[in-house]
Design an enzyme around this catalytic site. Sequence first.
Site, PDB file in Angstrom:
ATOM      1  N   TYR A  55     -26.965  17.465 -38.760  1.00  0.00           N
ATOM      2  CA  TYR A  55     -27.842  18.030 -37.729  1.00  0.00           C
ATOM      3  C   TYR A  55     -28.893  17.002 -37.337  1.00  0.00           C
ATOM      4  CZ  TYR A  55     -27.298  22.641 -35.836  1.00  0.00           C
ATOM      5  OH  TYR A  55     -26.885  23.683 -35.068  1.00  0.00           O
ATOM      6  N   GLU A  57     -31.223  17.440 -34.249  1.00  0.00           N
ATOM      7  CA  GLU A  57     -31.951  17.852 -33.042  1.00  0.00           C
ATOM      8  C   GLU A  57     -33.093  16.888 -32.768  1.00  0.00           C
ATOM      9  OE1 GLU A  57     -33.180  21.906 -33.418  1.00  0.00           O
ATOM     10  OE2 GLU A  57     -31.168  22.672 -33.012  1.00  0.00           O
ATOM     11  N   ASP A 201     -22.171  12.488  -9.435  1.00  0.00           N
ATOM     12  CA  ASP A 201     -21.356  12.891 -10.584  1.00  0.00           C
ATOM     13  C   ASP A 201     -20.090  12.038 -10.568  1.00  0.00           C
ATOM     14  OD1 ASP A 201     -19.634  14.091 -12.342  1.00  0.00           O
ATOM     15  OD2 ASP A 201     -19.925  16.138 -11.594  1.00  0.00           O
ATOM     16  N   THR A 227     -18.515  12.314 -17.303  1.00  0.00           N
ATOM     17  CA  THR A 227     -17.815  12.582 -18.543  1.00  0.00           C
ATOM     18  C   THR A 227     -17.578  11.221 -19.198  1.00  0.00           C
ATOM     19  OG1 THR A 227     -15.671  12.348 -17.485  1.00  0.00           O
ATOM     20  CG2 THR A 227     -16.566  14.574 -17.617  1.00  0.00           C
ATOM     21  N   LYS A 230     -12.559  10.560 -19.218  1.00  0.00           N
ATOM     22  CA  LYS A 230     -11.566  10.423 -18.138  1.00  0.00           C
ATOM     23  C   LYS A 230     -11.221   8.936 -17.984  1.00  0.00           C
ATOM     24  CE  LYS A 230     -12.995  14.846 -16.224  1.00  0.00           C
ATOM     25  NZ  LYS A 230     -13.623  15.587 -15.119  1.00  0.00           N
ATOM     26  N   ARG A 236     -14.170  13.151 -25.766  1.00  0.00           N
ATOM     27  CA  ARG A 236     -14.652  14.198 -24.860  1.00  0.00           C
ATOM     28  C   ARG A 236     -16.167  14.263 -24.960  1.00  0.00           C
ATOM     29  NH1 ARG A 236     -10.214  16.080 -23.300  1.00  0.00           N
ATOM     30  NH2 ARG A 236     -11.244  17.202 -21.632  1.00  0.00           N
TER      31      ARG A 236
END
Length: 434
Positions: A55, A57, A201, A227, A230, A236
Site C-alpha cells: 500500500y 497512498e 487523449d 493508456t 496500446k 494495462r
Amino acid sequence: MNSTHNFVQQEDPAVWDAIAAEQIRQRDGLEMIASENFTSPAVMQAVGSVLTNKYAEGYPGHRYYGGCEFVDAVENLARDRAKKLFGAEHVNVQPHSGSQANSAVYLMAIQPGDTVLAFDLAHGGHLTHGMKLNSSGILYRFIHYGVRRDNNLIDFDQVAALAREHKPKLIVAGASAYPREIQHARFAEIAREVSAKLMVDMAHYAGLVAAGIHDNPVPVADFVTSTTHKTLRGPRGGIAICRAENAKALDRSVFPGTQGGPLMHSIAGKAVAFAEALRPDFKIYAEKVVDNARALAAALASGGVKLVSGGTDNHLMLVDVTPLGIGGKLAEEVLDRCGITCNKNMIPYDERKPMDPSGIRLGTPALTTRGMGTDEMQRIAQWILRVLKSPADTALVAVTKQDVSDLAEQFPAPAAQLEPQASRDARTLQTVMG
Ligand SMILES: *Cc1c(COP(=O)(O)O)cnc(C)c1O
C-alpha cells in the site's frame, strides 16, 4: 521467481485452465484488435512481482504508509522516464487505466454541468468522451464534433463553429477509431480563441508519439492522457501529463480525487515499458507498425472493401465491409473462426445499428511486436478478403485457420517464454470451453 513451478496450476486448476487456453489462443491466432499488444517479458515480470503487496497512498516522499522507500524509487523511475519520453514537465503515473486518467483531468479542469466539446463516439471517439451512460456524460454537458462526410477527416470548421457557439470550458481531442494523424495545433488554436482548456487523449497513438512519428501533443495541450498498454506496449494502465504549474492539482485529482492506493506492480511495469520505449529499437518498431498498417490497408482496398478516409497514417484502419454484401458482425465472427481477432466497428455516418455496424477495425501493433512485416500483411489481407467474400464456406474457413496458425507459429509472441507453457493438448481448451 521459480518459473519451473506452476503455483496456479497446482492450487487453482480451474483458473489455470482458462489462462492456459488464453495462452494458446494468443499463440495460435492473429491479434488484430487495434488497442491490443504484447508486452515484454520484463514488463510481465514486473507486473507479477511482490509490489502488488504494497500500500502506498500518496506520492514519493509523501506517503500515508510506512515502508515505501523502494516503491518510491519505482514511482520516481516511472515518472522521470515518462517525462523524458514525452518531453513533459509533470507526469502522474498512478491512473489505473486510461479512463481513470480522463476522470482525474475532468475533476480538476471543469465543474459538473460545464460544457465540453469532444469527438463523437459514432465517428471514432471514446466512451469517456461524454457517452451518456459514462460518468463523463452524466456529470458534464458534452457536445460533439465529427468527421466530414466527403473525406472522413475531422471537420475543423465544425469544431470551430461549435466552440464559438457553445463556449466549452474544455475541448477534448483524441480517438479510439480514427485512422489519421490528429492535428493537435489546430485544436490548440481553437481552444485559445474561445478560452477553453485543451485535453488530448492519446491513448491509442501514444507509442507513435513516443517514437516521434506522430505529432507530440504535450507542448500545445493543457492536459494529455494516455493508456500505457496500446501502441505504447506497456502494462494495462494510464498516465496523465500536465505543465508544472498544474502538477499539484492534477496529483490531488488522481489521489485522493478519483483513486485510492496506487497499483505499484503496474507502475513498475510502466517504468520498465517507458525505458523500453526510450530505446532506439522502439522507434523502429513504431515505424514498422505504421508501414504494416499502410501495407495491410492498401492490400485490402485493392481487394474490394472500402477504407474510411481512404487509408491510414497510424496503426489502425476502419474497413467498410458492406461492399462485400456482409455486415461488421458477421465479418468479426467469421474472422474469429479463422483465428483472426478484430472488432466490429461503426463507420462515420453509419446507417446500420451499433451491434451490427458496417465496419471492422483492424490494427497492426500486436502483429508487428511478433515480428511480422509487410509481406505477412499482404498474405493476411488476402486471407481476410477471401473469407469475407465467402463467409459460409466452412472448408475455406478451416483452410484459413490452418494458414493462420502456421503463420503464427513462425512468429512467437515475446512473453510466451515467461509463463509456464500450456500444453498443446486440445483437452485444455475443451475443458474451458465446456
Ligand atoms: C482505450 C482508450 C481509453 C481508455 O482506456 P482504458 O484503459 O480501457 O480505460 C481512453 N481513451 C481513448 C481514446 C481510448 O482509446
